[in-house]
Design a protein around this motif. Structure first.
Motif, PDB file in Angstrom:
ATOM      1  N   HIS A  21      -4.549  -2.029 -12.404  1.00  0.00           N
ATOM      2  CA  HIS A  21      -3.889  -0.919 -13.134  1.00  0.00           C
ATOM      3  C   HIS A  21      -2.741  -0.065 -12.485  1.00  0.00           C
ATOM      4  O   HIS A  21      -1.859   0.857 -13.130  1.00  0.00           O
ATOM      5  N   LEU A  22      -2.786  -0.404 -11.267  1.00  0.00           N
ATOM      6  CA  LEU A  22      -1.864   0.476 -10.510  1.00  0.00           C
ATOM      7  C   LEU A  22      -0.592  -0.571  -9.640  1.00  0.00           C
ATOM      8  O   LEU A  22      -0.201  -0.183  -8.581  1.00  0.00           O
ATOM      9  N   SER A  23      -0.618  -1.601 -10.400  1.00  0.00           N
ATOM     10  CA  SER A  23       0.357  -2.707  -9.968  1.00  0.00           C
ATOM     11  C   SER A  23       1.832  -2.419  -9.474  1.00  0.00           C
ATOM     12  O   SER A  23       2.346  -2.734  -8.414  1.00  0.00           O
ATOM     13  N   GLU A  24       2.187  -1.480 -10.554  1.00  0.00           N
ATOM     14  CA  GLU A  24       3.695  -1.261 -10.304  1.00  0.00           C
ATOM     15  C   GLU A  24       3.784  -0.263  -9.193  1.00  0.00           C
ATOM     16  O   GLU A  24       4.767  -0.348  -8.519  1.00  0.00           O
ATOM     17  N   HIS A  25       2.969   0.537  -9.008  1.00  0.00           N
ATOM     18  CA  HIS A  25       3.064   1.373  -7.778  1.00  0.00           C
ATOM     19  C   HIS A  25       2.946   0.508  -6.667  1.00  0.00           C
ATOM     20  O   HIS A  25       3.457   0.917  -5.463  1.00  0.00           O
ATOM     21  N   GLY A  26       2.066  -0.157  -6.656  1.00  0.00           N
ATOM     22  CA  GLY A  26       1.801  -1.136  -5.371  1.00  0.00           C
ATOM     23  C   GLY A  26       3.135  -1.952  -5.171  1.00  0.00           C
ATOM     24  O   GLY A  26       3.556  -2.040  -3.950  1.00  0.00           O
ATOM     25  N   LYS A  27       3.819  -2.597  -6.024  1.00  0.00           N
ATOM     26  CA  LYS A  27       4.917  -3.100  -5.894  1.00  0.00           C
ATOM     27  C   LYS A  27       6.067  -2.106  -5.105  1.00  0.00           C
ATOM     28  O   LYS A  27       6.780  -2.469  -4.282  1.00  0.00           O
ATOM     29  N   VAL A  28       6.163  -1.142  -5.752  1.00  0.00           N
ATOM     30  CA  VAL A  28       7.166  -0.095  -5.156  1.00  0.00           C
ATOM     31  C   VAL A  28       6.859   0.151  -3.905  1.00  0.00           C
ATOM     32  O   VAL A  28       7.791   0.357  -3.054  1.00  0.00           O
ATOM     33  N   VAL A  29       5.589   0.584  -3.475  1.00  0.00           N
ATOM     34  CA  VAL A  29       5.221   0.841  -2.022  1.00  0.00           C
ATOM     35  C   VAL A  29       5.504  -0.395  -1.167  1.00  0.00           C
ATOM     36  O   VAL A  29       5.926  -0.045  -0.140  1.00  0.00           O
ATOM     37  N   ALA A  30       4.928  -1.500  -1.623  1.00  0.00           N
ATOM     38  CA  ALA A  30       5.231  -2.630  -0.767  1.00  0.00           C
ATOM     39  C   ALA A  30       6.719  -2.813  -0.435  1.00  0.00           C
ATOM     40  O   ALA A  30       7.063  -3.310   0.624  1.00  0.00           O
ATOM     41  N   VAL A  31       7.767  -2.878  -1.520  1.00  0.00           N
ATOM     42  CA  VAL A  31       9.047  -3.127  -1.283  1.00  0.00           C
ATOM     43  C   VAL A  31       9.705  -1.884  -0.412  1.00  0.00           C
ATOM     44  O   VAL A  31      10.136  -2.248   0.803  1.00  0.00           O
ATOM     45  N   LEU A  32       9.059  -0.597  -0.516  1.00  0.00           N
ATOM     46  CA  LEU A  32       9.782   0.525   0.233  1.00  0.00           C
ATOM     47  C   LEU A  32       9.253   0.331   1.522  1.00  0.00           C
ATOM     48  O   LEU A  32      10.007   0.640   2.609  1.00  0.00           O
ATOM     49  N   ALA A  33       7.947  -0.032   1.914  1.00  0.00           N
ATOM     50  CA  ALA A  33       7.434  -0.351   3.165  1.00  0.00           C
ATOM     51  C   ALA A  33       8.139  -1.227   3.933  1.00  0.00           C
ATOM     52  O   ALA A  33       8.424  -1.254   5.112  1.00  0.00           O
ATOM     53  N   VAL A  87      -0.373   3.968   7.632  1.00  0.00           N
ATOM     54  CA  VAL A  87      -0.381   4.308   6.584  1.00  0.00           C
ATOM     55  C   VAL A  87       0.136   3.401   5.122  1.00  0.00           C
ATOM     56  O   VAL A  87      -0.391   3.076   4.107  1.00  0.00           O
ATOM     57  N   SER A  88       1.245   2.680   5.749  1.00  0.00           N
ATOM     58  CA  SER A  88       1.904   1.846   4.729  1.00  0.00           C
ATOM     59  C   SER A  88       0.938   0.546   4.465  1.00  0.00           C
ATOM     60  O   SER A  88       0.849   0.447   3.355  1.00  0.00           O
ATOM     61  N   CYS A  89       0.321  -0.025   5.357  1.00  0.00           N
ATOM     62  CA  CYS A  89      -0.783  -1.061   5.440  1.00  0.00           C
ATOM     63  C   CYS A  89      -1.972  -0.759   4.434  1.00  0.00           C
ATOM     64  O   CYS A  89      -2.340  -1.511   3.690  1.00  0.00           O
ATOM     65  N   PHE A  90      -2.346   0.423   4.626  1.00  0.00           N
ATOM     66  CA  PHE A  90      -3.534   0.839   4.013  1.00  0.00           C
ATOM     67  C   PHE A  90      -3.323   0.970   2.572  1.00  0.00           C
ATOM     68  O   PHE A  90      -3.878   0.716   1.584  1.00  0.00           O
ATOM     69  N   ALA A  91      -2.227   1.621   2.045  1.00  0.00           N
ATOM     70  CA  ALA A  91      -1.412   1.911   0.819  1.00  0.00           C
ATOM     71  C   ALA A  91      -1.145   0.568   0.059  1.00  0.00           C
ATOM     72  O   ALA A  91      -1.681   0.335  -1.034  1.00  0.00           O
ATOM     73  N   ILE A  92      -0.696  -0.474   0.887  1.00  0.00           N
ATOM     74  CA  ILE A  92      -0.702  -1.748   0.147  1.00  0.00           C
ATOM     75  C   ILE A  92      -1.886  -2.537  -0.240  1.00  0.00           C
ATOM     76  O   ILE A  92      -1.969  -2.999  -1.366  1.00  0.00           O
ATOM     77  N   VAL A  93      -2.686  -2.623   0.769  1.00  0.00           N
ATOM     78  CA  VAL A  93      -4.107  -3.221   0.804  1.00  0.00           C
ATOM     79  C   VAL A  93      -4.603  -2.425  -0.513  1.00  0.00           C
ATOM     80  O   VAL A  93      -5.348  -3.227  -1.187  1.00  0.00           O
ATOM     81  N   ILE A  94      -4.880  -1.250  -0.430  1.00  0.00           N
ATOM     82  CA  ILE A  94      -5.606  -0.571  -1.467  1.00  0.00           C
ATOM     83  C   ILE A  94      -4.972  -0.813  -2.993  1.00  0.00           C
ATOM     84  O   ILE A  94      -5.793  -1.052  -3.947  1.00  0.00           O
ATOM     85  N   LEU A  95      -3.727  -0.519  -2.932  1.00  0.00           N
ATOM     86  CA  LEU A  95      -3.207  -0.819  -4.226  1.00  0.00           C
ATOM     87  C   LEU A  95      -3.192  -2.234  -4.890  1.00  0.00           C
ATOM     88  O   LEU A  95      -3.266  -2.298  -6.124  1.00  0.00           O
TER      89      LEU A  95
END
Length: 314
Positions: free
Chosen positions: A266-278, A253-261
């Motif tokens: 326009h979802l770059s900030e969400h992508g950063k948070v998810v990447a760091v948390l993962a 789930v973490s990998c898919f979320a990072i790759v998709i974001l």
């Protein structure tokens, strides 16, 4: 944002956008998770190596996961913690260090999948072929599987980053809290078609092979358990497989979320948070899951805790 006065070898990292009020809570939160992840995984590895009863293939293979988690947590978290209090214009890293960091990030991700694959093979042998297990899963086989898992990840990641460092650079800003392959090749104004093709193939092969191998393995295990009337076997299989699958699903789930974001600016900030948390939470999650769910490790931890408590009271 790009500063033309930068040295050619310096890269500006955009980092997380954390307000002044949130800086300290974010720092403490990430620091506590990092300390817990490192200490718990080091403790698990030490516990397995110092307890003779735990010198079994399943636990020795699990040591690969804990070592990889320590490695993964230490690649990114100290860097993120430092940059929380660093002004955005001063969040710089030299290009060579950025390449090394990106290499380590992808090695950690790749090894997470390959290690889970060899752990699934061990569970398949233990549950589906119990009479052959001791003969096949020797210490030599454990070493071969471990070396194979790390070598495969190392080989494919070396090609991934090798294709990127050949490119010239015309930009100096990475819109990410840390360096990774996609961020690095986006610094170039050359054609990145080969990078995109190999990156896509690498992702598909890695995720596809791990997903298929684990799915087939656990379907086979489920089939054996359904035919078996041995409640003890089924209970043990359910416990170890549930633990393993929980870790893999969290990783997937973490990998898919990072790759998709990563594909949606326009979802770059969400992508950063998810990447760091993962990167920060996965090592801690693995330690908790394996430390609490596997009876032998759980029993040993409780014994050590009781002994320490008695020692303190006397």
């Amino acid at each position: 944002m790009e500063n033309q006065t930068f040295s050619e070898d310096l890269i500006l990292l955009e980092g997380l956008k954390v307000s002044t009020q949130s800086s300290l809570p974010a720092f403490i939160f990430l620091l506590l998770i990092y300390i817990f992840a490192v200490v718990s995984n080091i403790s698990l590895v030490s516990l397995i190596f110092t307890t003779r009863r735990l010198h079994q293939p399943m636990y020795l293979l699990f040591c690969n996961m804990s070592i990889n988690d320590i490695f993964g947590a230490s690649i990114i978290t100290p860097h993120i913690l430092r940059n929380i209090f660093t002004p955005p214009s001063e969040r710089v890293i030299d290009y060579n260090s950025c390449v090394i960091q990106a290499f380590c990030v992808h090695l950690y991700a790749g090894a997470s999948h390959t290690i889970l694959m060899i752990m699934a093979f061990d569970r398949y042998m233990a549950i589906c072929k119990p009479l052959q297990y001791a003969t096949i899963m020797t210490k030599t086989m454990v070493v071969k599987l471990s070396v194979g898992a790390w070598t495969a990840a190392l080989f494919f990641v070396a090609i991934l980053l090798g294709l990127t460092i050949r490119l010239s650079r015309c930009r100096r800003v990475i819109f990410n809290p840390f360096c990774d392959n996609a961020s690095l090749f986006k610094l170039s104004c050359e054609s990145i078609l080969i990078n995109n093709i190999y990156g896509l193939c690498y992702t598909v092969v890695l995720l596809g092979s791990s997903t298929c191998s684990l799915t087939l393995t656990y379907l086979k295990i489920a089939s054996v358990c359904l035919r078996s009337k041995n409640k003890a076997l089924n209970s043990k299989a359910l416990q170890t497989c549930t633990t393993h699958l929980s870790v893999y699903i969290f990783l997937l789930v973490s990998c898919f979320a990072i790759v998709i974001l990563h594909r949606f600016p326009h979802l770059s900030e969400h992508g950063k948070v998810v990447a760091v948390l993962a990167e920060v939470t996965l090592p801690a999650f693995n330690a908790v899951i394996y430390g609490l769910q596997i009876k032998e490790i759980k029993r040993r931890i409780i014994t050590l805790f009781k002994n320490s408590k008695v020692a303190l009271m006397t």
